[in-house]
Write an enzyme that holds these catalytic residues in place. Structure first.
Site, PDB file in Angstrom:
ATOM      1  N   GLU A   1      16.653 -25.111  34.633  1.00 56.63           N
ATOM      2  CA  GLU A   1      16.305 -25.994  35.746  1.00 56.63           C
ATOM      3  C   GLU A   1      17.492 -26.944  35.950  1.00 56.63           C
ATOM      4  OE1 GLU A   1      12.387 -27.658  37.829  1.00 56.63           O
ATOM      5  OE2 GLU A   1      12.242 -27.213  35.730  1.00 56.63           O
TER       6      GLU A   1
ATOM      7  N   GLU B   1       8.578 -34.902  28.713  1.00 61.08           N
ATOM      8  CA  GLU B   1       8.170 -34.653  30.101  1.00 61.08           C
ATOM      9  C   GLU B   1       6.684 -34.995  30.302  1.00 61.08           C
ATOM     10  OE1 GLU B   1       8.629 -30.567  31.228  1.00 61.08           O
ATOM     11  OE2 GLU B   1       8.420 -31.031  33.350  1.00 61.08           O
TER      12      GLU B   1
ATOM     13  N   HIS C   1      13.236 -35.588  29.089  1.00 60.91           N
ATOM     14  CA  HIS C   1      12.980 -35.687  30.522  1.00 60.91           C
ATOM     15  C   HIS C   1      12.990 -37.162  30.862  1.00 60.91           C
ATOM     16  CE1 HIS C   1      11.766 -32.338  33.103  1.00 60.91           C
ATOM     17  NE2 HIS C   1      11.176 -33.202  33.888  1.00 60.91           N
TER      18      HIS C   1
HETATM   19  C1  BGC Z   1      10.801 -30.913  37.091  1.00 59.58           C
HETATM   20  C2  BGC Z   1      10.333 -32.283  37.431  1.00 59.58           C
HETATM   21  C3  BGC Z   1      10.264 -32.327  38.915  1.00 59.58           C
HETATM   22  C4  BGC Z   1       9.152 -31.412  39.255  1.00 59.58           C
HETATM   23  C5  BGC Z   1       8.636 -31.428  40.620  1.00 59.58           C
HETATM   24  C6  BGC Z   1       9.701 -29.987  37.472  1.00 59.58           C
HETATM   25  O1  BGC Z   1       9.901 -28.696  37.090  1.00 59.58           O
HETATM   26  O2  BGC Z   1      11.227 -30.777  35.801  1.00 59.58           O
HETATM   27  O3  BGC Z   1      10.749 -33.291  36.704  1.00 59.58           O
HETATM   28  O4  BGC Z   1      10.218 -33.552  39.502  1.00 59.58           O
HETATM   29  O5  BGC Z   1       9.390 -30.108  38.822  1.00 59.58           O
HETATM   30  O6  BGC Z   1       7.306 -31.395  40.475  1.00 59.58           O
END
Ligand code: BGC
Length: 826
Positions: A418, A699, A723
């Protein structure tokens, strides 16, 4: 002459490309005594697009493919399944110097990522340059002073060129070649001789190219190194292919700090989990890569490092949360020689606490491994310590997540497939990030990425630089385009960032307004994540979204007001001033009123003050963004506090609204509740993460650790152990616990607000902040019912010291100096 020490615009004659401008500072004190000149400083003007005469150089078709013939089957299979893995190119240029050198500046950029050596030495300590932008719109170049690396005869430039963000793997959908298929280098070396003659060595068709020992080096996937393919004198070089500079793409000097290795950690323990397979623990979730010292006199090794943030219960590494980021570094070494060799990767990075080592000759020693911590090298400006261990660790965890997630752009996470510029995450952390470090330059750079990522009609993007089909932004995500400039201005006093962002912010708000004429943000919400990752609560999207529309209007009112000051009209009159900002202040004030009225009418029970959804988030946002009439505010506060108590002093907020909770509680007289949430240790809380050995911000509030192995029910499992979005509590620690804040009018700490808020569980705090207007230090302690504050206010600033947290406390107005205050607590 002025009282300003920052943001003074150069007002001299127009500089030519490469020209050096020198400057000195002189100050006068309150008695008009004049200082000596400061030491002489300088800056160099970069190259304008029309100044470049070089061409982009790359490899003929098939060069990389050919180099992959005859590799071992195991590696061939990996490459077959991951077609973007390609050998790093090596480019070379020999040239002669025939006179004494006065100056030598090298300008370089890449469609890919580069490492440049001049006569065998790296020309800088930056990594992954030129950094990440939308290369089809803007590409950065870096400038290096290389005078001391040049020989007065034969010289050789040797460049490694990897795929990077340009053509390697990026993001979560297996994307590669995102900006182009092939890698290219752009370089100009400008040499001025002492006799004032000049020589320009530039990338052109006289350069040569080949591949070498790095079979691939990919940000997400890792690196494969074949020692036996290191270039030899007998290496066959071929002529490069060239392409002209596309003058419609902006070529800009990198104005921010580069990515650098900033510290090194060695593992603290090791364990053998099967014959020859070792797990090493670095005791810190960190971002960068691991370097290895391979002991001497060993032959035919294949040393492999696999990275992980956590371990499975059986002690093996947990890698599922990396998604498709393979994150494996492999070093195939024929001979470590009579003194041993050191190896490390070139163009990949990982987020990890543990590594699995296999193929190491004999038992690995901890000191054979070094974790290189790398990130955009923003100077750190904030410090915090207290007598509460949990609080200290929380502050440190926020800092580690910030370090790991500013990598040319602010990213959501640094480890899985990501690592993108998610806007919502950037909005949550910007205030905290601005205390921890001088992030003004890198976020200003990123705001250009944000403006370039807007979609048709000027709608901000969910992710900047724009990624895949994730285009039009959701509430709270797109609002980063308004929130980030606001905090950069407020924390660093930089009105220019408001000027350059203003049109984009105005368009965003106008778009929302046009789609929602009744002032409730229910249309054009796109992905609409709401209060992402909240627990035991379901905040209604219409309430959440409309709150953020109101927040936009509130911040726009303040920013439009700031730009309307008379000195600024004069200062910027030749630039962006295309509309009358007096009207804008009125417009946004009215907009905020209209949104507040619509919000109250649609969502608030005006008898008992309950807000639709009745979650902590709805009260926190409505109060933080001033959306309620005065008479309903105390009722809303009571509902918020009741809700927190009903959850036994736990948050239910997601990562968007939690950043405002503690501020609202303090503002409305519930300091005690704010402290209970801050220092809570059971789920969900920051203390729960710390009790579970978190060394960076998680996260999720639980990251799947409760009752099951990991949060594996998603594919890929979204449980990052690094995160920074939840790190929004960081600013509250500086702003309200330590009590260091800026005035809202004289921003950038030109006028300082000292406003400590002691609470149960903490009786000593020492914090400092190197603001753009000088070094501020604040420490306090409580002894019995006495509160003692020591504060240092920098030269040429003022401060109000607000001790009204105690009934007997007052507000003291002071100038620069060091002060002690005592107050009796209630
Ligand atoms: C990310 C988040 C992001 C989100 C959107 C995720 O996969 O890691 O931090 O804001 O997607 O919902």
């Amino acid at each position: 002459m002025s009282d300003r020490t920052t943001h003074i615009t150069y007002n001299g004659t127009k500089l030519s490309s490469g020209q050096r401008a020198y400057w000195v500072v002189r100050v006068w004190d309150q008695e008009d005594r004049q200082s000596d000149n400061s030491r002489v400083a300088f800056w160099d003007k970069g190259l304008d697009i029309s100044d470049w005469t070089a061409e982009w150089v790359g490899a003929p078709n098939g060069t990389q493919h050919k180099a992959l013939e005859n590799i071992s089957e195991i590696d061939a299979n990996v490459i077959k399944s991951l077609p973007a893995l390609r050998p790093v190119l090596q480019l070379r240029k020999d040239f002669t110097i025939d006179s004494n050198i006065k100056s030598a500046k090298l300008y370089a950029s890449a469609q890919g990522v580069h490492k440049i050596q001049l006569n065998g030495k790296y020309i800088g300590d930056d990594v992954m340059s030129p950094g990440w932008t939308d290369y089809n719109q803007t590409i950065q170049y870096q400038t290096y002073d290389v005078k001391t690396l040049l020989n007065n005869a034969q010289n050789v430039l040797d460049v490694k060129l990897g795929t990077g963000w340009h053509s390697g793997y990026v993001g979560f959908s297996g994307a590669y070649n995102y900006y182009g298929t092939d890698q290219y280098l752009l370089l100009e070396l400008h040499i001025t001789y002492e006799n004032n003659k000049t020589l320009i060595v530039k990338s052109d068709n006289t350069w040569k190219v080949t591949t070498g020992a790095i079979m691939y080096s990919d940000i997400l996937m890792g690196e494969l190194y074949y020692q036996n393919r290191e270039l030899q004198d007998s290496t066959q070089w071929t002529a490069v292919v060239t392409k002209p500079i596309n003058k419609t793409v902006a070529h800009i000097a990198d104005r921010a700090q580069p990515i650098r290795v900033t510290e090194e950690l060695i593992p603290i323990s090791k364990r053998q989990i099967s014959p020859g397979v070792w797990i090493l623990d670095f005791a810190q979730n960190m971002v960068g890569w691991v370097g290895i010292k391979v002991p001497k006199n060993h032959k035919s090794m294949r040393i492999q490092l696999r990275y992980a943030e956590a371990l499975n219960r059986d002690g093996s590494i947990y890698t599922k949360n990396y998604g498709s980021a393979r994150s494996i570094d492999t070093f195939v070494i024929e001979d470590s020689g009579v003194s041993g060799i050191s190896v490390e990767t070139h163009f990949t990075y990982h987020g990890w606490q543990y590594i699995e080592v296999s193929g190491f000759p004999g038992e690995p020693q901890l000191t054979d491994f070094v974790g290189r911590v790398a990130h955009t090298d923003t100077p750190f400006t904030g410090k915090f310590e207290s007598d509460n261990k949990l609080l200290n660790r929380l502050w440190l965890n926020v800092l580690w997540s910030q370090k790991g997630n500013i990598w040319s752009i602010p990213t959501d996470c640094p480890q899985r497939s990501e690592r993108l510029g998610w806007m919502g995450d950037a909005a949550t952390i910007i205030h905290t990030a601005s205390y921890n470090a001088d992030v003004a330059a890198i976020y200003s750079k990123w705001l250009r990425d944000v403006r370039e990522a807007v979609g048709n009609g000027g709608h901000f993007s969910l992710i900047s630089p724009r990624f895949g089909e994730f285009s039009d932004a959701a509430p709270a995500w797109g609002d980063a385009g308004v929130i980030v400039p606001y905090h950069l201005w407020r924390m660093f006093g930089d009105k220019q960032i408001l000027e350059v962002s203003y049109e984009s912010m105005k368009t965003w708000v106008a778009d929302i307004k046009a789609a929602n004429p009744n002032f409730l943000w229910t249309q054009m919400t796109f992905a609409n994540f709401g209060d992402f990752l909240e627990v035991n609560a379901q905040t209604p999207k219409d309430v959440f979204d409309t709150s953020f529309f109101g927040y936009d209007a509130l911040l726009m009112t303040r920013m439009a007001g700031a730009l309307n000051r008379t000195d600024d009209v004069k200062r910027y009159s030749s630039r962006v001033c295309v509309f009358n900002r007096t009207d804008d202040v009125k417009f946004y004030t009215e907009l905020h009123t209209n949104i507040s009225n619509a919000f109250t009418k649609a969502f608030v029970n005006t008898t008992d003050g309950k807000i639709k959804g009745d979650t902590q988030a709805v009260y926190v946002l409505a109060l933080a963004f001033d959306l309620l009439p005065q008479n309903l505010r105390p009722l809303a506060v009571n509902h918020l506090v009741d809700n927190i108590k009903a959850h036994d002093y736990h948050y239910t907020n997601g990562f968007i609204s939690v950043g405002f909770s503690n501020e609202v509680l303090v503002k409305y007289g519930h300091r005690d509740v704010a402290y209970r949430l801050l220092l809570q240790e059971t789920f969900p809380s920051w203390g729960y993460e710390i009790a579970n050995n978190a060394t960076a911000m998680w996260e999720h509030w639980d990251n799947g650790l409760r009752d099951k192995e990991f949060n594996d029910n998603e594919d890929p499992p979204l449980n990052s152990f690094n995160h920074y979005a939840m790190g929004s509590i960081g600013r509250w620690i500086y702003q309200y616990v330590a009590g260091i804040d800026t005035d809202n009018q004289m921003v950038g700490f030109k006028r300082i607000k000292i406003q400590p808020n002691p609470g149960n569980g903490v009786s000593f705090v020492k914090s400092s902040y190197k603001s753009i207007n000088g070094f501020i230090e604040n420490s306090w302690q409580t002894i019995g019912n006495q509160f003692v504050l020591n504060t240092t206010i920098p030269v040429n600033t003022m401060a109000s010291v607000d001790l009204t947290f105690a009934k007997s406390g007052k507000v003291h107005e002071v100038g620069s100096g060091t002060y002690t205050f005592n107050v009796t607590m209630d």
